[in-house]
Design an enzyme around this catalytic site. Structure first.
Site, PDB file in Angstrom:
ATOM      1  N   THR A  81       3.041   2.599   4.452  1.00 39.45           N
ATOM      2  CA  THR A  81       3.054   3.357   3.195  1.00 39.45           C
ATOM      3  C   THR A  81       3.179   4.854   3.495  1.00 39.45           C
ATOM      4  OG1 THR A  81       1.607   1.659   2.287  1.00 39.45           O
ATOM      5  CG2 THR A  81       1.933   3.634   0.953  1.00 39.45           C
ATOM      6  N   LYS A 110       3.884 -10.121  -6.154  1.00 36.21           N
ATOM      7  CA  LYS A 110       3.522  -9.439  -4.910  1.00 36.21           C
ATOM      8  C   LYS A 110       2.868  -8.126  -5.259  1.00 36.21           C
ATOM      9  CE  LYS A 110       3.404  -8.762  -0.505  1.00 36.21           C
ATOM     10  NZ  LYS A 110       1.941  -8.577  -0.702  1.00 36.21           N
ATOM     11  N   ASP A 117      -5.099  -2.608  -0.976  1.00 36.42           N
ATOM     12  CA  ASP A 117      -4.946  -1.381  -1.756  1.00 36.42           C
ATOM     13  C   ASP A 117      -6.247  -0.624  -1.490  1.00 36.42           C
ATOM     14  OD1 ASP A 117      -2.986  -0.318  -4.058  1.00 36.42           O
ATOM     15  OD2 ASP A 117      -5.008   0.224  -4.654  1.00 36.42           O
ATOM     16  N   GLN A 141       4.038  -1.685  -9.783  1.00 35.16           N
ATOM     17  CA  GLN A 141       4.410  -2.509  -8.633  1.00 35.16           C
ATOM     18  C   GLN A 141       5.716  -3.254  -8.879  1.00 35.16           C
ATOM     19  OE1 GLN A 141       1.678  -2.830  -6.039  1.00 35.16           O
ATOM     20  NE2 GLN A 141       3.524  -3.156  -4.833  1.00 35.16           N
ATOM     21  N   LYS A 147      -0.797  -7.526  -9.337  1.00 35.65           N
ATOM     22  CA  LYS A 147      -1.857  -6.683  -8.762  1.00 35.65           C
ATOM     23  C   LYS A 147      -3.189  -7.322  -9.096  1.00 35.65           C
ATOM     24  CE  LYS A 147      -2.101  -2.720  -6.538  1.00 35.65           C
ATOM     25  NZ  LYS A 147      -1.105  -1.998  -5.754  1.00 35.65           N
ATOM     26  N   SER A 167       5.425  -5.250   3.738  1.00 34.20           N
ATOM     27  CA  SER A 167       4.800  -6.544   3.435  1.00 34.20           C
ATOM     28  C   SER A 167       5.869  -7.625   3.329  1.00 34.20           C
ATOM     29  CB  SER A 167       4.034  -6.473   2.111  1.00 34.20           C
ATOM     30  OG  SER A 167       2.761  -5.893   2.290  1.00 34.20           O
TER      31      SER A 167
HETATM   32  N1  GLU Z   1      -1.059  -1.756  -2.542  1.00 27.96           N
HETATM   33  C1  GLU Z   1       0.221  -1.388  -2.003  1.00 27.96           C
HETATM   34  C2  GLU Z   1       1.087  -0.789  -3.095  1.00 27.96           C
HETATM   35  O1  GLU Z   1       0.586  -0.167  -3.992  1.00 27.96           O
HETATM   36  C3  GLU Z   1       0.877  -2.502  -1.190  1.00 27.96           C
HETATM   37  C4  GLU Z   1       1.108  -3.797  -1.881  1.00 27.96           C
HETATM   38  C5  GLU Z   1       1.610  -4.912  -0.969  1.00 27.96           C
HETATM   39  O2  GLU Z   1       1.866  -4.685   0.202  1.00 27.96           O
HETATM   40  O3  GLU Z   1       1.748  -6.020  -1.498  1.00 27.96           O
HETATM   41  O4  GLU Z   1       2.288  -0.873  -3.084  1.00 27.96           O
END
Ligand code: GLU
Length: 449
Positions: free
Chosen positions: A214, A94, A170, A115, A130, A381
């Site tokens: 976020t 994820k 992102d 992540q 990612k 998410s």
């Molecule tokens: N890009 C976001 C992060 O850095 C969200 C990732 C997501 O929701 O999967 O956490």
């Protein structure tokens, strides 16, 4: 290498550098985590025996692919696509997709590594991954962005699935891009598999609060850090770098909680508005018109725009770096401390350089590292995935309450872990160790795979 690293951890770090040459951001992210892990290996010898750190530093799978597409004039362009599936010990991979010209394997790997621990901290069943591309969506038409997304997904789809790998947005990937990506996935697979992507639109499987999550989450984390120090956000002056999704909803929640945001920025410059940033205008410029932040000062005569300015020179109580990696260095951190800053919450991923982090920790500033502070996006998410799995859709208030609870819990966990491992008040150590232990325990349980 600093002397805090034990010989064993230092050897692992050297191996990571040798195996991943030239990937500076990845090295930086790995080093920061490894520096926290010494006491963990003492307490959990099985992690050493099972070579958990060595395994965690090597992604389970790395996919690199060609993305050909045609612009509106018929000219052919070739970009490079990436998906790094880092670790699936606690759930399907994820993590977001980043479309930005700076993207290369080292950026995707640093983001995937961060992540993994961030997702573990949320307490939700999600692994770490990612992806992205060196495609630049700036200045492209909707048609061009759509054709790029369709080509990108044509290859990526074979590696995804609601139980396999679930991307989201992102930098450079928002609601528009997720729509085109989801449409192409649906067409290629002939499945309405809502749970394969998050950050979807509200009318087609998305979750309320995901867009805000976020930024809101980062502010909740700062609120908790201040609460632990018997302080609060009410009446505080704040500076938020960036003007994208994270920055906008960070500013919104700060304002809702009674703080005053006096500056924000984009990659070209900064805007200062002493009486408080007009968020409706920022949203109009960025979310609707897709324009530069310099236009803010054209429309508000009492605001100042400084091309190429440094936002960290502006005195504030709370700083929230919410643009991109390494945007706040040691010098900036010293300036913030000198100007009376008491708390820093990282809305972006790894926005503070290691020197900057050191300055904040030495000055005993409440410093919330991205892994913990910006986990609200991916946590929501996971809430979106829950709604998709149960074919349900929750209200804004219910979902926001869940987000608040998750962030409050992440704060409590990281705070307690830092204390347990002899670094009270150090959320860097707390987040690295708490996230690592969750992943490591699952890896031990699942055997050598
Ligand atoms: N890009 C976001 C992060 O850095 C969200 C990732 C997501 O929701 O999967 O956490």
């Amino acid at each position: 290498m600093s002397s805090v690293l034990s010989e064993r951890i230092e050897a692992i770090y050297r191996q990571v550098i040798a195996r991943n040459p030239g990937e500076d951001e990845f090295h930086q992210a790995v080093k920061e985590v490894l520096e926290s892990l010494g006491p963990v290996l003492v307490k959990y010898p099985e992690f050493s025996e099972q070579k958990i750190i060595e395994r965690i530093c090597e992604p389970e799978r790395q996919i690199i692919f060609r993305v050909p597409w045609q612009d509106d004039h018929g000219e052919v362009h070739i970009n490079r696509g990436f998906r790094v599936q880092f670790n699936s010990a606690i759930g399907p991979y994820k993590g977001g997709l980043r479309f930005h010209p700076s993207v290369y394997l080292g950026i995707i790997k640093f983001l995937g590594f961060e992540q993994l621990f961030k997702n573990a901290l949320t307490g939700m069943p999600i692994g770490g991954g990612k992806g992205g591309s060196d495609f630049d969506p700036k200045g492209k038409t909707d048609g061009e962005v759509m054709r790029f997304c369709q080509s990108f997904m044509t290859e990526l789809q074979r590696h995804l699935g609601e139980y396999v790998d679930v991307p989201a947005g992102d930098i450079g990937v928002g609601g528009r891009e997720i729509g085109y990506l989801f449409g192409q996935y649906k067409r290629l697979t002939n499945r309405y598999e809502s749970g394969v992507l998050t950050g979807k639109g509200i009318g087609w499987g998305g979750s309320l609060v995901r867009k805000e999550a976020t930024g809101y989450g980062a502010v909740y984390f700062v609120r908790e850090m201040l609460k632990a120090r018997k302080n609060g956000l009410e009446g505080k002056t704040c500076v938020v770098s960036g003007a994208g999704n994270v920055a906008i909803y960070t500013m919104e929640k700060l304002q809702q909680l009674g703080a005053k945001v006096v500056a924000c920025s984009d990659s070209q410059g900064i805007v200062i508005h002493e009486r408080g940033i007009d968020l409706d205008l920022v949203k109009q410029l960025k979310e609707v018109e897709r324009r530069r932040i310099s236009d803010y000062a054209v429309r508000h005569k009492d605001a100042r725009y400084i091309a190429g300015g440094n936002i960290w020179e502006i005195p504030c109580h709370v700083a929230m770096p919410s643009a991109t990696q390494n945007e706040l260095n040691g010098r900036d951190a010293k300036m913030l401390v000198r100007n009376g800053c008491i708390a820093v919450g990282e809305g972006a991923n790894m926005p503070t350089t290691p020197e900057g982090v050191r300055v904040f920790l030495d000055a005993n500033i409440a410093f919330g590292p991205g892994k913990a502070a910006n986990a609200g996006g991916v946590a929501t998410s996971a809430l979106e995935m829950q709604q998709n799995a149960s074919r349900d859709s929750w209200t804004f208030d219910y979902t926001e309450k869940k987000l608040d609870e998750i962030m409050t819990r992440i704060h409590a966990d990281t705070h307690a872990t830092a204390e347990e491992f002899g670094a009270p008040g150090n959320y860097v150590v707390g987040a690295n160790i708490a996230g690592f232990i969750k992943v490591a325990n699952a890896m031990v349980a699942l055997g050598l795979i």
